[in-house]
Design a protein around this motif. Structure first.
Motif, PDB file in Angstrom:
ATOM      1  N   GLY A  30       0.890  -1.155  -0.126  1.00 12.42           N
ATOM      2  CA  GLY A  30      -0.010  -0.106  -0.160  1.00 12.42           C
ATOM      3  C   GLY A  30       0.839   1.245  -0.020  1.00 12.42           C
ATOM      4  N   THR A  31       0.225   2.461   0.125  1.00 11.18           N
ATOM      5  CA  THR A  31       0.891   3.850   0.101  1.00 11.18           C
ATOM      6  C   THR A  31       1.068   4.479   1.284  1.00 11.18           C
ATOM      7  OG1 THR A  31      -0.061   4.146  -1.917  1.00 11.18           O
ATOM      8  CG2 THR A  31       0.883   5.933  -1.138  1.00 11.18           C
ATOM      9  N   SER A  32       2.380   4.797   1.665  1.00 12.35           N
ATOM     10  CA  SER A  32       2.488   5.588   2.835  1.00 12.35           C
ATOM     11  C   SER A  32       2.784   7.059   2.623  1.00 12.35           C
ATOM     12  CB  SER A  32       3.817   5.144   3.652  1.00 12.35           C
ATOM     13  OG  SER A  32       3.671   3.662   4.113  1.00 12.35           O
ATOM     14  N   ALA A  33       2.400   7.759   3.366  1.00 14.84           N
ATOM     15  CA  ALA A  33       2.668   9.429   3.294  1.00 14.84           C
ATOM     16  C   ALA A  33       3.931   9.818   4.285  1.00 14.84           C
ATOM     17  CB  ALA A  33       1.363  10.183   3.414  1.00 14.84           C
ATOM     18  N   VAL A  34       5.041  10.289   3.734  1.00 15.49           N
ATOM     19  CA  VAL A  34       6.026  10.901   4.424  1.00 15.49           C
ATOM     20  C   VAL A  34       5.984  12.302   4.338  1.00 15.49           C
ATOM     21  CG1 VAL A  34       8.306  10.882   4.849  1.00 15.49           C
ATOM     22  CG2 VAL A  34       7.405   8.673   4.151  1.00 15.49           C
ATOM     23  N   ARG A  35       5.503  12.877   5.419  1.00 14.18           N
ATOM     24  CA  ARG A  35       5.170  14.295   5.305  1.00 14.18           C
ATOM     25  C   ARG A  35       6.591  15.162   5.928  1.00 14.18           C
ATOM     26  NH1 ARG A  35       0.306  14.998   3.628  1.00 14.18           N
ATOM     27  NH2 ARG A  35      -1.315  13.255   4.115  1.00 14.18           N
ATOM     28  N   ALA A  36       6.822  16.331   5.312  1.00 11.79           N
ATOM     29  CA  ALA A  36       8.021  17.244   5.921  1.00 11.79           C
ATOM     30  C   ALA A  36       9.114  16.418   6.012  1.00 11.79           C
ATOM     31  CB  ALA A  36       7.761  17.735   7.400  1.00 11.79           C
ATOM     32  N   PRO A  37       9.296  15.794   4.961  1.00 16.93           N
ATOM     33  CA  PRO A  37      10.822  15.003   4.649  1.00 16.93           C
ATOM     34  C   PRO A  37      12.180  15.882   4.437  1.00 16.93           C
ATOM     35  CG  PRO A  37       9.716  14.924   2.441  1.00 16.93           C
ATOM     36  CD  PRO A  37       8.655  15.574   3.536  1.00 16.93           C
ATOM     37  N   LEU A  38      13.146  15.490   4.866  1.00 19.46           N
ATOM     38  CA  LEU A  38      14.231  16.326   4.455  1.00 19.46           C
ATOM     39  C   LEU A  38      14.508  16.292   2.909  1.00 19.46           C
ATOM     40  CD1 LEU A  38      16.889  17.915   5.178  1.00 19.46           C
ATOM     41  CD2 LEU A  38      18.108  15.552   5.581  1.00 19.46           C
ATOM     42  N   VAL A  39      14.664  17.442   2.236  1.00 19.68           N
ATOM     43  CA  VAL A  39      14.850  17.294   0.990  1.00 19.68           C
ATOM     44  C   VAL A  39      16.354  17.556   0.810  1.00 19.68           C
ATOM     45  CG1 VAL A  39      14.346  18.255  -1.153  1.00 19.68           C
ATOM     46  CG2 VAL A  39      12.451  18.001   0.469  1.00 19.68           C
ATOM     47  N   SER A  40      17.292  16.696   0.394  1.00 21.32           N
ATOM     48  CA  SER A  40      18.789  17.187   0.526  1.00 21.32           C
ATOM     49  C   SER A  40      19.212  16.033  -0.278  1.00 21.32           C
ATOM     50  CB  SER A  40      19.229  16.905   1.836  1.00 21.32           C
ATOM     51  OG  SER A  40      19.236  15.530   2.254  1.00 21.32           O
ATOM     52  N   THR A 221       2.801  -2.251   7.966  1.00 17.28           N
ATOM     53  CA  THR A 221       1.405  -1.270   7.617  1.00 17.28           C
ATOM     54  C   THR A 221       1.794  -0.177   7.033  1.00 17.28           C
ATOM     55  OG1 THR A 221       0.418  -2.744   9.447  1.00 17.28           O
ATOM     56  CG2 THR A 221      -0.757  -0.658   8.784  1.00 17.28           C
ATOM     57  N   PRO A 222       1.202   0.329   6.021  1.00 21.04           N
ATOM     58  CA  PRO A 222       1.657   1.859   5.693  1.00 21.04           C
ATOM     59  C   PRO A 222       1.009   2.723   6.713  1.00 21.04           C
ATOM     60  CG  PRO A 222       0.268   0.276   3.884  1.00 21.04           C
ATOM     61  CD  PRO A 222       0.172  -0.380   5.267  1.00 21.04           C
ATOM     62  N   VAL A 223       1.657   3.916   6.745  1.00 23.34           N
ATOM     63  CA  VAL A 223       1.436   4.824   7.825  1.00 23.34           C
ATOM     64  C   VAL A 223       1.317   6.367   6.913  1.00 23.34           C
ATOM     65  CG1 VAL A 223       2.356   3.402   9.438  1.00 23.34           C
ATOM     66  CG2 VAL A 223       3.881   5.358   8.633  1.00 23.34           C
ATOM     67  N   ASP A 224       0.844   7.242   7.856  1.00 26.71           N
ATOM     68  CA  ASP A 224       1.066   8.773   7.338  1.00 26.71           C
ATOM     69  C   ASP A 224       1.794   9.209   8.656  1.00 26.71           C
ATOM     70  OD1 ASP A 224       0.363  11.357   7.305  1.00 26.71           O
ATOM     71  OD2 ASP A 224      -1.330  11.032   6.144  1.00 26.71           O
ATOM     72  N   LEU A 225       3.010   9.696   8.342  1.00 27.99           N
ATOM     73  CA  LEU A 225       4.041  10.181   9.195  1.00 27.99           C
ATOM     74  C   LEU A 225       4.682  11.555   8.936  1.00 27.99           C
ATOM     75  CD1 LEU A 225       5.789   9.030  11.523  1.00 27.99           C
ATOM     76  CD2 LEU A 225       7.677   8.582   9.698  1.00 27.99           C
ATOM     77  N   VAL A 226       4.516  12.210   9.940  1.00 28.67           N
ATOM     78  CA  VAL A 226       5.281  13.438   9.848  1.00 28.67           C
ATOM     79  C   VAL A 226       6.705  13.525  10.121  1.00 28.67           C
ATOM     80  CG1 VAL A 226       5.136  15.776  10.638  1.00 28.67           C
ATOM     81  CG2 VAL A 226       3.220  14.790  10.298  1.00 28.67           C
TER      82      VAL A 226
END
Length: 428
Positions: A30-40, A221-226
């Motif tokens: 399934g699909t997980s959302a990784v929010r506010a990831p480091l973009v580097s 399990t897919p998660v929605d994570l900040v």
């Protein structure tokens, strides 16, 4: 002294949390959302590597959220994966690949090739993978995979905790439980972070009083994570507050943090700074003067030892940092690099296999040798605030590995912050 009303720092997401979350999402169905990831540089490399291994990857236009559609198993088709300078990619991804099927070739920069991988390779062979890392190979590590059996292994973790993290995160995809007996573990807080995130993704993990870790097979399990702000990166603005006598707050980094490097704030207390760690933020207020005359073991928070060492010349007595032998095997030999740069600017610095002592002094003009190491560049930039006009960097752009906007953010927070290259030019 009159305290200012305080500044709020904009610290990007944790690299350690971002890359662990990306891997766990790729292993989950399934699909997980990784929010506010480091973009580097490192996290983009890691994200691209997961795509090469078959995971689905998408991002919002402003990169506020990365969506990862996971495989629910190990990769099913072999691939050649570029790791660039990212140690986490080279150490986390081969165990994940080994739980799948096919031939996986991982390669990286010359800097990454110089970092040891043999503890991980030996562990993977013990679990049933075919692995090649011999001299003359055209890659960092080559894994021929038909799944991993699990079982009980011992692991030498004296060089890096990342080998253990990589094996643990792959363990739910193995055929039988993985039991790890860890020898000489460094950077324990990073293992706590790994286990915490694994549990967040649904892994069945236990640890006994003797440090024996068991992970049972199962499905993530897919998660929605900040992703929380990076505590290692926050060390630079906290140290800058201590040096300049300012008040700096980092929101989103508090008592519930997964990151051991927040303990750097406790080290700053010993230099005389006022430190307040709340539920949802951490604030450091400096006096503009640093107290020395102490020794501190920073083995568990070694990514921040350079921050303390770089500002130690401004203290009123010597500061000794111990327990950081493994820092010699990072992006650079960090003990030697820090000591060498301090000596170059006229500061007395002594070093041993796992320690460095820095004496007070007035820094002389120097062009800091960054060794392509982002943490060397950022640490000595803070010293530049306490010694205006004398610190320049030979590679200011290397901060892009974890914080591309570092120089601009430092200038926003501290107007006295100067361009860290000789002469006038654009920010990197």
């Amino acid at each position: 002294m009159t305290r200012d009303t305080g500044l709020t720092a904009r610290i990007p997401g944790s690299k350690s949390c971002t890359n662990r979350a990306l891997l766990l999402a790729a292993a989950a169905p399934g699909t997980s959302a990784v929010r506010a990831p480091l973009v580097s540089d490192d996290t983009l490399t890691f994200r691209d590597a997961l795509a090469a291994l078959g995971a689905g990857v998408s991002a919002t236009p402003n990169d506020e959220c990365w969506e990862i559609t996971g495989l629910g198993r190990g990769p099913a088709v072999g691939a050649r994966v570029w790791c660039a300078d990212a140690g986490t990619a080279a150490r986390f991804l081969p165990p994940f690949a080994a739980t799948g099927t096919g031939e996986f070739v991982f390669d990286g920069s010359g800097q990454l090739r110089a970092r040891p991988l043999w503890p991980l390779a030996d562990a993977l062979v013990g679990l049933g993978a075919r692995v090649r890392t011999a001299a003359g190979e055209d890659a960092l590590i080559r894994v021929t995979a038909q799944g991993l059996d699990g079982g009980e292994i011992g692991l030498d973790s004296s060089l890096s905790s990342q080998y253990l993290s990589g094996l643990l995160m792959a363990a739910p995809l193995m055929r039988t439980p993985l039991v790890v007996r860890v020898h000489r573990l460094v950077s324990r807080p990073y293992i706590d972070m790994t286990l915490g995130l694994m549990r967040r993704f649904g892994a069945d993990v236990t640890e006994d009083a003797d440090g024996r870790i068991e992970v049972r097979p199962g499905t993530y399990t897919p998660v929605d994570l900040v992703i929380e702000p990076d505590a290692s990166t926050a060390s630079y603005v906290f140290a800058a507050a201590a040096v300049t006598g300012r008040t700096v707050t980092v929101p989103g980094l508090g008592t519930g943090s997964l990151q051991g490097d927040l303990r750097f704030a406790d080290v700053l207390r010993r230099t005389g700074a006022d430190v307040r760690i709340g539920v949802s933020s951490t604030t450091v207020t400096g006096t503009g003067r640093l107290r020395g005359g102490f020794s501190v073991d920073m083995g568990e928070i070694s990514d921040t030892f350079m921050t303390l060492a770089a500002i130690a010349p401004l203290a009123d007595a010597p500061i000794t940092i111990t327990g950081v032998a493994h820092a010699r095997l990072k992006e650079s030999d960090r003990i030697s690099a820090v000591a060498g740069n301090l000596r170059a600017c006229g500061i007395r610095a002594e070093e041993g296999p796992d320690w460095i002592t820095v004496h007070p002094g007035v820094p002389l003009p120097v062009r800091v040798a960054c060794h392509r190491d982002h943490r060397i560049a950022m640490a000595f930039s803070v010293l530049g605030l306490g010694a205006p006009g004398v610190i320049a960097l030979d590679d200011p752009g290397c901060v892009g590995k974890t914080f591309p906007g570092f120089h601009n953010e430092m200038r926003r927070l501290f107007p006295a912050y100067e361009l860290p290259v000789p002469g006038v030019g654009a920010w990197p």
